[in-house]
Scaffold this active site. Structure first.
Site, PDB file in Angstrom:
ATOM      1  N   ARG A 427       0.844  -1.186   0.000  1.00 52.93           N
ATOM      2  CA  ARG A 427       0.000   0.000   0.000  1.00 52.93           C
ATOM      3  C   ARG A 427       0.879   1.235   0.000  1.00 52.93           C
ATOM      4  O   ARG A 427       2.050   1.203   0.370  1.00 52.93           O
ATOM      5  CB  ARG A 427      -0.956   0.016   1.179  1.00 52.93           C
ATOM      6  CG  ARG A 427      -0.321   0.156   2.552  1.00 52.93           C
ATOM      7  CD  ARG A 427      -1.377   0.430   3.634  1.00 52.93           C
ATOM      8  NE  ARG A 427      -2.474  -0.519   3.637  1.00 52.93           N
ATOM      9  CZ  ARG A 427      -3.763  -0.159   3.678  1.00 52.93           C
ATOM     10  NH1 ARG A 427      -4.087   1.138   3.703  1.00 52.93           N
ATOM     11  NH2 ARG A 427      -4.712  -1.069   3.706  1.00 52.93           N
ATOM     12  N   GLY A 428       0.295   2.331  -0.440  1.00 58.70           N
ATOM     13  CA  GLY A 428       1.008   3.601  -0.475  1.00 58.70           C
ATOM     14  C   GLY A 428       0.008   4.723  -0.593  1.00 58.70           C
ATOM     15  O   GLY A 428      -1.205   4.532  -0.439  1.00 58.70           O
ATOM     16  N   GLY A 431      -2.817   4.158  -3.179  1.00 56.27           N
ATOM     17  CA  GLY A 431      -3.835   3.157  -2.986  1.00 56.27           C
ATOM     18  C   GLY A 431      -3.262   1.868  -2.425  1.00 56.27           C
ATOM     19  O   GLY A 431      -2.112   1.812  -1.989  1.00 56.27           O
ATOM     20  N   VAL A 433      -2.537  -2.375  -2.945  1.00 52.92           N
ATOM     21  CA  VAL A 433      -2.270  -3.383  -3.965  1.00 52.92           C
ATOM     22  C   VAL A 433      -2.674  -4.749  -3.436  1.00 52.92           C
ATOM     23  O   VAL A 433      -2.319  -5.123  -2.305  1.00 52.92           O
ATOM     24  CB  VAL A 433      -0.780  -3.399  -4.358  1.00 52.92           C
ATOM     25  CG1 VAL A 433      -0.530  -4.422  -5.464  1.00 52.92           C
ATOM     26  CG2 VAL A 433      -0.331  -2.010  -4.814  1.00 52.92           C
ATOM     27  N   ASP A 539       7.398   9.798  -6.512  1.00 52.30           N
ATOM     28  CA  ASP A 539       7.430   9.013  -5.271  1.00 52.30           C
ATOM     29  C   ASP A 539       8.407   7.847  -5.412  1.00 52.30           C
ATOM     30  O   ASP A 539       8.052   6.689  -5.184  1.00 52.30           O
ATOM     31  CB  ASP A 539       6.034   8.497  -4.917  1.00 52.30           C
ATOM     32  CG  ASP A 539       5.946   8.015  -3.459  1.00 52.30           C
ATOM     33  OD1 ASP A 539       6.846   8.368  -2.667  1.00 52.30           O
ATOM     34  OD2 ASP A 539       4.992   7.298  -3.127  1.00 52.30           O
TER      35      ASP A 539
END
Length: 710
Positions: A427-428, A431, A433, A539
């Site tokens: 996750r990040g 969103g 995964v 990012d």
């Protein structure tokens, strides 16, 4: 912009007017007075209004010895002025201003000076604003249009842009400029497509004899016919070393040519050109067309079969479809066939590069891609139109789209594939995964985006751009879902997880770490410089660098900055405006914190932090928690490495101090040195001091090649 016909007129002067090369402060030149013209003291150059269309005039510098006079520079090439009451005025505050019909300002030097200024046309064709002590305040040589004269510098801020045509002086499609990598290039920038065509985009600068290790970004032509550039490119004219009047011009047909003046015929002769084969110039015949060249008749444009020319007077507009609509009829479908085009090369349409072993295999692949293109452009593909009568067509479409490697999924399909979004694998900020299994048994990583600020059309446009990207160091996207508020991306699944998962284990030996650094740089460089539309990652961190079965790096989550927002965009060179900070604490460039211009150099900074983390095994997040000051937090890992190097008596000593203990002494000293050196260049506070990621990749690859056995 209107298309203008050129009506160059010879400059006549009344007997009562004494030719001068100077305009004093507080004076002006009027479009209505042909005598209001500057003449250089040697009589070779003039500056005044020339007619470029019906009641349309531009202020220009011309070479008067040729017949007719040759336009060398224009102040208002894209905004002609009226033939009544327009004038160029040198105001008493030091500003040179061009007004249209006595009212609207269309061009200005934007200069201010308390000293008395005068406008002067020099004997080399340079138009200058000078103080009484001959200090240059402004000069036309600093802002060329399509022509470079001897001793006029071509710089990062002074590029050459072609005119639209031989009879239309407005800005055209071709540009000579210094790129981000400090290399002199030719660019085609058309209405819908842009691409570099010289040097060839598939060649590395070093293979084209260029050097990216220069900061001057300067090129110069001399009167003897010699041209030299700071990137290592140089040439000499065919009549070198005769001292002649010369001009280097970015011509409307996309070719860069050197012209030498023939005193006897009063005409210009081509004494060098960069493109020997005119059909290699991109966009010269427009879309859906072919270009052919004959040594006698020259270049000719043709429409592909099934297309017709859009404008016979302007081939750059290309060709438009002209075929039987019954081709897509459900009742009488026409057979498909391939058209043989010998000795033909296309550009700008490479969705991907695939190795094939036979013509049949190539044809099958083209048909699948063609079917995908139709589904994207018309979303009325004939398989879908027949689905009500033939249920098998839906399944056939699904498999056909799947074979292309890019597919639109329904939300229900992806929910089923993930068993209700059960197995989270990452996750990040963008969103979460999930791991899933598609209907054809492919294991996929399915990212559920946390924001849905775009409409469907906008999202699809961005998805299509990202789906066209193809690089060995970028994660492959298989498809997407856009349905109501749901936005999901479907990627290939990486069994070895992310760099973050492996960095603090024994899985990554030194060789693999160095290869990850090189592969990541290559993938990001592709995003910044090689794809058709600029993409900033925003990012870069170990969690977004995935590892395949061979531990090769695959950059993931690229393009999310485009999918998750609709901020004003810019280009890879800068001028991007973002309404909020992006990235992850510890990896973010200072530009984010101090609200500076956001460019591709933010990714370069983050990459440098990742490299230091790979070398040292120390997380910048953990080190930052030791400090309270925001400024110190951002530089904590960098400061720690820098101090170790500064106080170490030898390189072996500081390497031993910073190297990840998990490596247990198994590493290549010279590779550690080059990685740390490159990383510290990447994390400079001044973005202009950071290298581009293509330069980083080149440095690492060059070092790696030196270590290979000969």
């Amino acid at each position: 912009m209107h298309v203008f016909s050129l009506f160059l007129f010879l400059l006549f002067f009344s007997t009562s007017f004494a030719a001068t090369d100077t305009v004093p402060e507080g004076s002006s030149l009027s479009v209505e007075k042909p005598s209001d013209t500057l003449i250089s003291s040697n009589g070779d150059f003039s500056a005044g209004f020339i007619q470029v269309g019906d009641n349309a005039f531009c202020f220009a510098v011309c070479f008067t010895r040729s017949n007719p006079p040759t336009v060398l520079w224009m102040a208002n090439r894209d905004v002609p002025v009226n033939g009544k009451a327009s004038r160029l005025s040198l105001w008493k505050n030091g500003n040179l201003v061009l007004t249209d019909a006595g009212e609207t300002i269309v061009w200005t030097t934007a200069t201010v000076s308390s000293s008395n200024l005068h406008l002067k046309l020099r004997n080399d064709g340079n138009l200058l604003l000078l103080t009484s002590k001959h200090t240059v305040v402004w000069q036309s040589f600093d802002s060329p249009t399509d022509t470079l004269l001897p001793d006029q510098k071509l710089t990062e801020r002074a590029s050459l842009v072609s005119s639209r045509s031989a009879t239309n002086f407005s800005s055209g499609f071709y540009k000579l400029y210094f790129d981000n990598d400090n290399v002199l290039r030719l660019l085609y920038k058309g209405p819908t497509l842009s691409s570099v065509y010289w040097p060839e985009s598939w060649r590395l600068p070093i293979d084209a004899g260029r050097s990216t290790y220069n900061v001057t970004k300067t090129a110069l032509l001399d009167s003897f016919g010699r041209f030299s550039s700071s990137d290592g490119f140089h040439f000499r004219s065919t009549d070198y070393p005769n001292k002649l009047y010369r001009r280097l011009k970015m011509d409307p047909d996309g070719n860069l040519r050197l012209y030498s003046f023939n005193q006897e015929t009063k005409t210009w002769q081509v004494t060098w050109q960069v493109i020997p084969q005119p059909c290699t110039v991109h966009g010269i015949c427009g879309a859906n067309s072919m270009c052919s060249n004959h040594h006698v008749t020259g270049r000719t444009c043709h429409c592909l079969k099934g297309f017709r020319v859009k404008d016979p007077n302007d081939w750059t507009q290309g060709c438009v479809p002209h075929f039987d609509p019954s081709l897509f009829s459900c009742q009488s479908p026409q057979p498909m066939a391939f058209l043989h085009l010998p000795t033909t090369e296309s550009y700008g349409y490479d969705l991907n590069v695939t190795r094939v072993t036979s013509l049949k295999e190539c044809q099958d692949l083209c048909l699948r891609l063609w079917a995908f293109e139709l589904s994207t452009i018309f979303l009325v593909w004939f398989f879908l139109l027949r689905s009500s009568k033939n249920p098998e067509a839906v399944e056939q479409q699904k498999h056909l789209l799947s074979a292309t490697g890019f597919q639109r999924f329904t939300y229900a399909e992806l929910k089923s594939a993930t068993k209700g979004f059960r197995e989270e694998v990452g996750r990040g900020a963008g969103g979460v995964v999930y791991k899933g299994t598609l209907y054809d048994n492919r294991v996929a990583a399915i990212k559920r985006l946390s924001e849905a600020t775009q409409g469907e059309a906008e999202f699809l446009a961005e998805i299509r751009t990202i789906g066209m990207l193809n690089h060995m160091n970028l994660i492959d996207m298989w498809g997407y879902c856009v349905e109501g508020k749901h936005r999901l991306l479907v990627y290939e699944y990486m069994e070895n997880g992310s760099l973050a998962d492996n960095l603090f284990s024994n899985a990554l030996d030194w060789k693999r770490r160095f290869n990850v650094a090189l592969g990541t740089a290559r993938g990001l460089a592709y995003l910044h410089e090689e794809c058709l539309e600029w993409i900033l990652h925003c990012d870069v961190k170990p969690q977004n660098i995935l590892l395949d079965s061979d531990f090769e790096a695959k950059v993931a989550d690229f393009g999310l900055s485009k999918l998750l927002n609709r901020d004003d965009g810019g280009n890879g060179n800068g001028n991007s405006n973002f309404s909020r900070i992006r990235g992850t604490r510890g990896y973010m460039a200072p530009e984010w914190v101090y609200n500076l211009r956001i460019t591709s150099k933010v990714d370069v900074y983050s990459y440098g932090i990742v490299v230091l983390e790979m070398v040292s095994g120390r997380s910048p997040m953990e080190m930052q928690s030791l400090e309270n000051s925001r400024g110190i937090e951002q530089r904590r890992l960098v400061t720690w490495v820098t101090e170790k190097i500064k106080h170490a008596p030898t390189s072996a000593f500081w390497i031993e101090e910073i190297i990840d203990p998990n490596l247990e002494g198994e590493y290549n000293v010279s590779e550690v040195e080059i990685l740390v050196k490159v990383a510290l260049q990447c994390v400079q506070d001044d973005m202009n001091q950071r290298p581009s990621l293509s330069q980083v990749a080149e440095m690492l690859l060059s070092h790696q090649n030196k270590l290979l056995p000969r």
